[in-house]
Enzyme design. Structure first.
Site, short mmCIF file in Angstrom:
data_model
loop_
_atom_site.label_atom_id
_atom_site.label_comp_id
_atom_site.label_asym_id
_atom_site.label_seq_id
_atom_site.Cartn_x
_atom_site.Cartn_y
_atom_site.Cartn_z
N ASP A 164 12.02 1.90 0.30
CA ASP A 164 12.05 0.57 0.36
C ASP A 164 13.59 0.68 0.35
OD1 ASP A 164 13.16 0.41 -2.21
OD2 ASP A 164 11.34 -1.47 -2.60
N SER A 165 14.62 0.05 1.28
CA SER A 165 16.08 -0.66 1.38
C SER A 165 16.67 -1.22 0.08
CB SER A 165 15.93 -1.15 2.63
OG SER A 165 15.52 -2.88 2.66
N GLY A 166 15.78 -1.61 -0.89
CA GLY A 166 16.34 -2.28 -2.01
C GLY A 166 16.97 -3.46 -2.03
N GLY A 167 16.40 -4.21 -0.71
CA GLY A 167 16.49 -5.62 -0.26
C GLY A 167 15.88 -6.78 -1.27
N PHE A 168 14.37 -6.26 -1.36
CA PHE A 168 13.83 -7.18 -2.30
C PHE A 168 14.09 -7.15 -3.37
CE2 PHE A 168 10.24 -8.47 -4.70
CZ PHE A 168 9.91 -8.97 -4.75
N ASP A 178 16.89 -5.85 4.68
CA ASP A 178 16.34 -6.91 5.23
C ASP A 178 16.72 -8.62 4.06
OD1 ASP A 178 14.46 -5.94 3.52
OD2 ASP A 178 12.81 -7.87 4.46
N GLN A 218 10.03 -10.85 9.42
CA GLN A 218 10.79 -11.62 8.48
C GLN A 218 10.32 -12.92 9.13
OE1 GLN A 218 11.00 -12.21 5.13
NE2 GLN A 218 11.47 -9.88 4.87
N GLY A 227 8.57 -10.49 3.46
CA GLY A 227 8.08 -11.87 2.94
C GLY A 227 7.03 -12.42 2.59
N ASP A 268 1.14 -1.43 -0.14
CA ASP A 268 2.10 -1.33 -1.78
C ASP A 268 2.15 -2.02 -2.90
OD1 ASP A 268 5.12 -1.20 -2.66
OD2 ASP A 268 4.63 -1.42 -0.62
N CYS A 308 -17.35 4.22 -11.71
CA CYS A 308 -16.05 4.75 -11.04
C CYS A 308 -15.94 6.34 -11.85
CB CYS A 308 -15.11 4.19 -12.21
SG CYS A 308 -13.61 4.80 -11.23
N CYS A 330 -13.30 8.09 -11.53
CA CYS A 330 -11.70 8.48 -12.46
C CYS A 330 -11.96 9.25 -13.59
CB CYS A 330 -11.51 7.29 -12.19
SG CYS A 330 -10.86 6.29 -13.22
N CYS A 343 -12.75 7.04 -16.51
CA CYS A 343 -14.24 6.58 -16.63
C CYS A 343 -14.80 7.83 -17.15
CB CYS A 343 -14.44 5.75 -15.04
SG CYS A 343 -13.55 4.11 -15.58
N HIS A 397 -6.93 4.70 -13.81
CA HIS A 397 -8.33 4.07 -13.13
C HIS A 397 -7.66 3.17 -12.43
CE1 HIS A 397 -11.53 1.83 -13.07
NE2 HIS A 397 -11.08 1.08 -13.27
#
Length: 370
Positions: A94-98, A148, A190, A217, A267, A305, A307, A310, A336
């Site tokens: 990601d761009s780091g904006g958040f 952004d 956005q 956003g 994500d 499950c 995994c 489990c 898990h």
């Protein structure tokens, strides 16, 4: 030609659900997909081999954190993120904006970019569209994101409009700065909670021909019905031949509803974060294994499950590990929870392929308690 392309395989005739393939320099991956988050060049507590075993395809790393530590130039010297962390499949940064905009009073926004204080040592730092792009080129993930501003909720219309227009100008600057041919750049739509601004943002970005489009956003504190309403009014303005990525969403209900509205990629840090707090994800919602009620419960987290956790360990044992503050507890629940979401994405893909996604969605959400 973009380095990363999206291939639409099938579209559900009764919903917006899409079955597709994401072609990247590090492989071709099936969508809809959930991307585990490796904020600081690691998915917390797990090895790449464990991620492969549970079906992980593309993972995410964070530009803001890697910019501050260890520094993008060091990662570049190591041969890029793939070699640095030895992950051989797809990767997105990601761009780091958040992260920058979540600093609140510690940052100042101008047209040139954002000045902020490092959360690590308080040092003064600066990120612009050009710098964020150059950092991501040095990191070398398959997909980079345009810089952004993530509009907070709530935000008044005038602020949202000015911010969205600036994000569009920044996106254009990112495109001009991006030179790396084996990496693709995604734009980020956005507009806050305003449908006309979402359309304005999507229309402007699609004219720039990004390789794919993030939807930012959302899931920032607004009610879920509002999020779904805005999302529905956003995806309709995005091209069908490009990947659509709903950023920061990682619960089963939101993923299913996102797929229903035409999203391909998701994500979130949620599954790994709640794992470290003793919470397991199950089809009905959540199971807080730290609770005393599981002290003598020798069943697995979820008998349905398959995994590693489990198959081998009980609720009582995992609860004991948390009470004893043993690190193995964090690993077991992280395994898990990520397996749970990766398997959910696989179930969704199968349901779309077999023309039964609407029925799958209805049945799943009927039993989901959140």
């Amino acid at each position: 030609m973009h380095a990363v392309t999206y291939e639409l395989i099938k579209e559900c005739s009764r919903s917006g659900a899409r079955l597709g393939r994401l072609h990247t320099p590090h492989g071709t991956f099936e969508t809809p997909m959930f991307m585990p988050v490796g904020t600081q060049a690691t998915v917390k507590t797990l090895s790449p081999e464990e991620l492969y075993d549970m079906g992980s395809q593309v993972i995410l790393s964070n530009t803001y954190h890697l910019f501050l530590r260890p520094g993008h130039e060091l990662v570049k010297k190591a041969g890029g993120l793939h070699k640095f962390m030895n992950y051989k499949r797809g990767m997105l940064t990601d761009s780091g904006g958040f992260q920058v905009f979540s600093l609140g009073a510690m940052r100042k926004i101008k047209e040139e970019g954002v000045t902020f204080r490092s959360h690590i040592d308080g040092s003064r730092q600066f990120l612009s569209p050009e710098i964020a792009t150059q950092v991501q080129e040095a990191l070398g993930a398959d997909i980079a994101m345009a810089f952004d501003e993530c509009i907070p909720y709530p935000a008044d219309y005038d602020y949202a409009k000015q911010s969205t227009e600036r994000t569009t100008r920044w996106a254009e600057r990112c495109l001009k700065a991006h030179k790396r041919e084996d990496q693709s750049l995604f734009g980020i739509v956005q507009g806050g909670m305003y449908k006309d601004l979402r359309k304005m943002s999507a229309d402007s970005l699609t004219q720039m021909d990004f390789a794919g489009y993030g939807i930012g956003g959302l899931s920032v504190g607004e009610p879920k019905p509002m999020m779904y309403d805005i999302l529905a009014d956003t995806t309709v303005h995005l091209p069908k031949n490009k990947a659509r990525y709903l950023m920061g969403v990682g619960t089963a209900d939101c993923i299913i509803e996102g797929v229903n509205l035409g999203v391909d990629m998701f994500d979130c840090v949620f599954p790994t974060r709640v794992a470290r707090n003793g919470t397991a994800m199950i089809p009905e919602g959540r199971l807080v294994v730290r609770n005393k009620t599981y002290e003598e419960d020798f069943r697995p987290i979820d008998e349905r499950c398959n995994c590693y956790t489990c198959r081998n360990f009980s609720r009582a044992y995992i609860r004991h590990l948390f009470k004893a503050e043993e690190l193995f507890a964090l690993r077991l629940l992280t395994i898990h929870n990520l397996h749970f979401l990766l398997d959910l994405a696989k179930q969704i893909r199968t349901a779309i392929a077999e023309d039964r996604f609407p029925e799958f969605r209805e049945a799943y959400l009927a039993n989901y308690r959140g």
